[in-house]
Scaffold this active site. Structure first.
Site, PDB file in Angstrom:
ATOM      1  N   TYR A 134       0.734  -1.324   0.042  1.00 12.56           N
ATOM      2  CA  TYR A 134      -0.116  -0.210   0.001  1.00 12.56           C
ATOM      3  C   TYR A 134       0.853   1.421   0.102  1.00 12.56           C
ATOM      4  O   TYR A 134       0.446   2.077  -0.565  1.00 12.56           O
ATOM      5  CB  TYR A 134      -0.952  -0.155   1.237  1.00 12.56           C
ATOM      6  N   PRO A 142       0.261  14.628   2.955  1.00 11.54           N
ATOM      7  CA  PRO A 142      -0.932  13.884   3.882  1.00 11.54           C
ATOM      8  C   PRO A 142      -0.621  12.259   3.502  1.00 11.54           C
ATOM      9  O   PRO A 142      -0.625  12.148   2.147  1.00 11.54           O
ATOM     10  CB  PRO A 142      -2.010  14.331   3.328  1.00 11.54           C
ATOM     11  N   THR A 152      -7.537  17.512  -2.706  1.00  6.34           N
ATOM     12  CA  THR A 152      -6.847  16.586  -3.380  1.00  6.34           C
ATOM     13  C   THR A 152      -7.867  16.355  -4.617  1.00  6.34           C
ATOM     14  O   THR A 152      -8.991  15.688  -4.352  1.00  6.34           O
ATOM     15  CB  THR A 152      -6.317  15.432  -2.731  1.00  6.34           C
ATOM     16  N   ARG A 194      -3.787  -0.322  -8.842  1.00  4.52           N
ATOM     17  CA  ARG A 194      -2.818  -0.607  -7.940  1.00  4.52           C
ATOM     18  C   ARG A 194      -2.352  -1.820  -7.926  1.00  4.52           C
ATOM     19  O   ARG A 194      -2.962  -2.769  -6.972  1.00  4.52           O
ATOM     20  CB  ARG A 194      -2.712   0.185  -6.762  1.00  4.52           C
ATOM     21  N   HIS A 201       0.286  12.503  -7.317  1.00  5.95           N
ATOM     22  CA  HIS A 201       0.108  11.635  -6.052  1.00  5.95           C
ATOM     23  C   HIS A 201       1.318  10.537  -5.981  1.00  5.95           C
ATOM     24  O   HIS A 201       0.983   9.390  -5.768  1.00  5.95           O
ATOM     25  CB  HIS A 201      -1.382  10.902  -6.360  1.00  5.95           C
ATOM     26  N   ARG A 214       0.864   7.082  -7.724  1.00  6.16           N
ATOM     27  CA  ARG A 214      -0.074   6.229  -7.117  1.00  6.16           C
ATOM     28  C   ARG A 214      -1.504   6.229  -7.840  1.00  6.16           C
ATOM     29  O   ARG A 214      -2.420   5.318  -7.858  1.00  6.16           O
ATOM     30  CB  ARG A 214      -0.124   6.418  -5.839  1.00  6.16           C
ATOM     31  N   SER A 233       5.771  14.866  -5.027  1.00  6.52           N
ATOM     32  CA  SER A 233       5.978  13.643  -5.773  1.00  6.52           C
ATOM     33  C   SER A 233       7.400  13.467  -6.241  1.00  6.52           C
ATOM     34  O   SER A 233       7.908  14.143  -6.991  1.00  6.52           O
ATOM     35  CB  SER A 233       4.980  13.637  -7.180  1.00  6.52           C
ATOM     36  N   ARG A 245       6.573   9.766   1.350  1.00  5.79           N
ATOM     37  CA  ARG A 245       7.341   8.488   1.705  1.00  5.79           C
ATOM     38  C   ARG A 245       8.513   8.426   2.317  1.00  5.79           C
ATOM     39  O   ARG A 245       8.669   7.616   3.247  1.00  5.79           O
ATOM     40  CB  ARG A 245       7.350   7.785   0.362  1.00  5.79           C
TER      41      ARG A 245
END
Length: 425
Positions: free
Chosen positions: A47, A100, A179, A188, A322, A325, A354, A377
Site C-alpha cells: 500500500y 498527507p 486533493t 494499483r 500523487h 499512485r 511527488s 514516503r
C-alpha cells in the site's frame, strides 16, 4: 532555520557514532527502502510503496530529477543561511511540508500523532490526511502544537464536506488542501495482488467515524431496509477476522458494536461517499463559500488548469501526480512544474509534491519555481523503522541535506534560487 543546520546535524551523528550510537534510520535511499520493506507487513509495503499500473509514473518522477543537474557557484559567503519560507501569511522555518498520507496505522498505530509531533519538532507544517487513523481533534490536542494544514477528499455528500471543513477550521489549520486526482482509486497491482484494501478493514476512516454528519449517514443506512437481493458476505475465517478488526477500530465498546453491526455499515457508507467522480470547476465556488481559509488545489499538472484554478478564487496550487499512485504513464511532477509556475506568473504560491527523495531534490524543485516542497514516503519509511523518532530523523535528514546543497551550490537563502542554478542534462 539558520546557522548551518547541516553542519550541526552531521556533527551530532558523528559524535554519537564515536560513542557507539548509529542513526535510527539509514541516510542512503536504497538502504532506507530495504529497511522499510523489512519493517512493514507485505500488505503495508504494497500500500505505501506501490504505485499504479507499471509504476512508470513513479519511475518518471525520479528520472525527472536526474535530468536536472545543479551548477555550483564558488567564492560566495554562505556561512549564514536562511531556509525559511512564507506561505499565506505564515512564516515556516524550512520549505518542507509533511504530505498527507492515509491509513498510517498500517505503519504505526499512533502514526498520525507521531508525524505531527515529528514535524512540529522542526516547525514543519503537517498536512493532516482526510484518510487518517486518528481524528483531527486528537492530533491537534496531542500532536505537538506545530503548524497544521488539512487535506480534503471531496465527498459525494456536500454535508460531510461542510462538516469536515468546519472541523478543520475549528482546530486552527493554516490552509485547506483539496486533493483532486483521486476521484477514482487508481489501478494499483501490488494492492490488487494482495486482494487488500485497508478501508474495507475499517482502517483510515477515523475522520469519518468521528464526524457527526457521517455518523448520521450510517444511522440512516442502518434504519433503512436492505435492498432486495443484496448480496450477503460469505462467512469464512478471513471474513470473521475482517469483522473483528473493523469492530475493534470503531469508536465505542467492542461488544455493542459487534451486536449492532454498525462498524460494517460504516465501512459500506464510507465506500459509497468517499469520492465524487462528477466533480467539476463549477463546484469550486461552493467550497469557497464554506471557508475563509486559503484553499490549495493538489494534483495540478496542466498550465490551463492552474490558470483556471486561480480565476476561480483558489489561493494556491500543488503540482503533484500523487507520487505515481493514481495514473500510470502520467507526466512527472517535476516536468510539469515549470509550465505551471509560468502560467501562474506569481499570482499565487505553487508548491511541489511527488518523487522527493533527498535534499538535492528539494533544491531542484525550489530552483524550478516551487514555493515549498511536500514530502511523504521518506518520513513514512523512517517511521516504519523507528516510529516517531524515525520520522523525525527522516525530516531532519532532508532539511540538513537541503541546507548543505544550498551552501555547496553557492546560495544563502531559498529566495536566491532560480533556474539559473540548474542545467538540463
Amino acid at each position: 532555520m539558520t546557522q548551518a543546520f547541516a553542519r550541526r546535524t552531521q556533527t551530532e551523528i558523528f559524535r554519537a557514532g564515536a560513542s557507539g550510537t548509529a542513526p535510527r534510520i539509514p541516510t542512503r535511499w536504497p538502504s532506507l527502502l530495504a529497511a522499510a520493506e523489512r519493517a512493514m507487513s507485505p500488505e503495508a509495503w504494497a500500500y505505501v510503496h506501490g504505485s499504479s499500473g507499471l509504476e512508470s509514473t513513479a519511475d518518471a518522477n525520479a528520472e525527472a530529477f536526474a535530468r536536472w543537474r545543479i551548477v555550483p557557484r564558488v567564492l560566495r559567503d554562505v556561512s549564514d543561511r536562511e531556509l525559511g519560507v512564507t506561505l499565506f501569511g505564515h512564516r515556516y522555518p524550512t520549505p518542507l511540508l509533511a504530505s498527507p498520507v492515509g491509513v498510517l496505522e498500517l505503519v504505526d498505530r499512533d502514526a498520525d500523532l507521531a508525524i505531527a509531533r515529528a514535524a512540529a519538532s522542526w516547525g514543519v507544517p503537517v498536512i493532516l490526511s482526510n484518510q487518517a487513523s486518528i481524528p483531527m481533534e486528537r492530533v491537534a490536542a496531542e500532536g505537538g502544537g506545530g503548524p497544521r494544514w488539512f487535506q480534503l477528499y471531496w465527498s459525494s455528500s456536500d454535508e460531510l464536506v461542510a462538516s469536515l471543513v468546519a472541523r478543520a477550521e475549528g482546530i486552527g489549520v493554516d490552509a485547506l488542501v483539496v486533493t483532486l486526482d483521486t476521484q477514482l482509486l487508481g489501478w494499483r497491482p501490488r494492492d490488487l495482488d494482495q486482494a487488500y484494501l485497508p478501508f474495507i478493514h475499517g482502517m483510515g476512516i477515523a475522520q469519518y467515524t468521528s464526524d457527526p454528519v457521517f455518523r448520521r449517514l450510517v444511522a440512516e443506512r442502518m434504519a433503512a431496509a436492505p435492498a432486495p437481493g443484496a448480496p450477503r458476505p460469505r462467512v469464512t475465517p478471513a471474513a470473521l477476522r475482517t469483522l473483528i478488526g473493523m469492530t475493534r477500530r470503531y469508536p465505542g465498546r467492542f461488544a455493542a458494536n459487534l451486536r449492532s453491526g454498525e462498524p460494517r455499515v460504516a465501512v459500506e457508507t464510507f465506500l459509497d461517499v468517499f469520492s465524487r467522480s462528477d466533480l467539476n470547476w463549477e463546484d469550486l465556488p461552493a467550497l469557497r463559500s464554506l471557508t475563509s481559509l486559503p484553499i490549495v488545489l493538489k494534483g495540478i499538472q496542466h498550465p490551463d488548469d492552474a490558470r483556471r484554478a486561480l480565476d476561480a478564487g483558489m489561493d494556491g496550487l500543488i503540482v503533484s501526480n500523487h507520487a505515481g499512485r493514481q495514473l500510470d504513464g502520467a507526466i512527472a511532477s517535476l516536468d510539469a512544474l515549470p509550465g505551471v509556475v509560468a502560467a501562474v506568473d506569481g499570482r499565487a504560491p505553487v508548491l511541489f509534491d511527488s518523487g522527493v527523495r533527498g535534499g538535492a531534490d528539494v533544491f531542484r524543485a525550489m530552483a524550478l519555481g516551487a514555493a515549498a516542497v511536500c514530502v511523504g514516503r521518506p518520513w513514512v519509511y523512517g517511521m516504519s523503522i523507528a516510529g516517531e523518532g524515525g520520522a523525525r530523523e527522516a525530516l531532519r535528514n532532508l532539511i540538513a541535506e537541503f541546507d548543505l546543497t544550498l551552501a555547496l551550490s553557492g546560495h544563502r537563502s531559498v529566495a536566491e534560487l532560480s533556474s539559473d542554478a540548474l542545467v538540463r542534462d
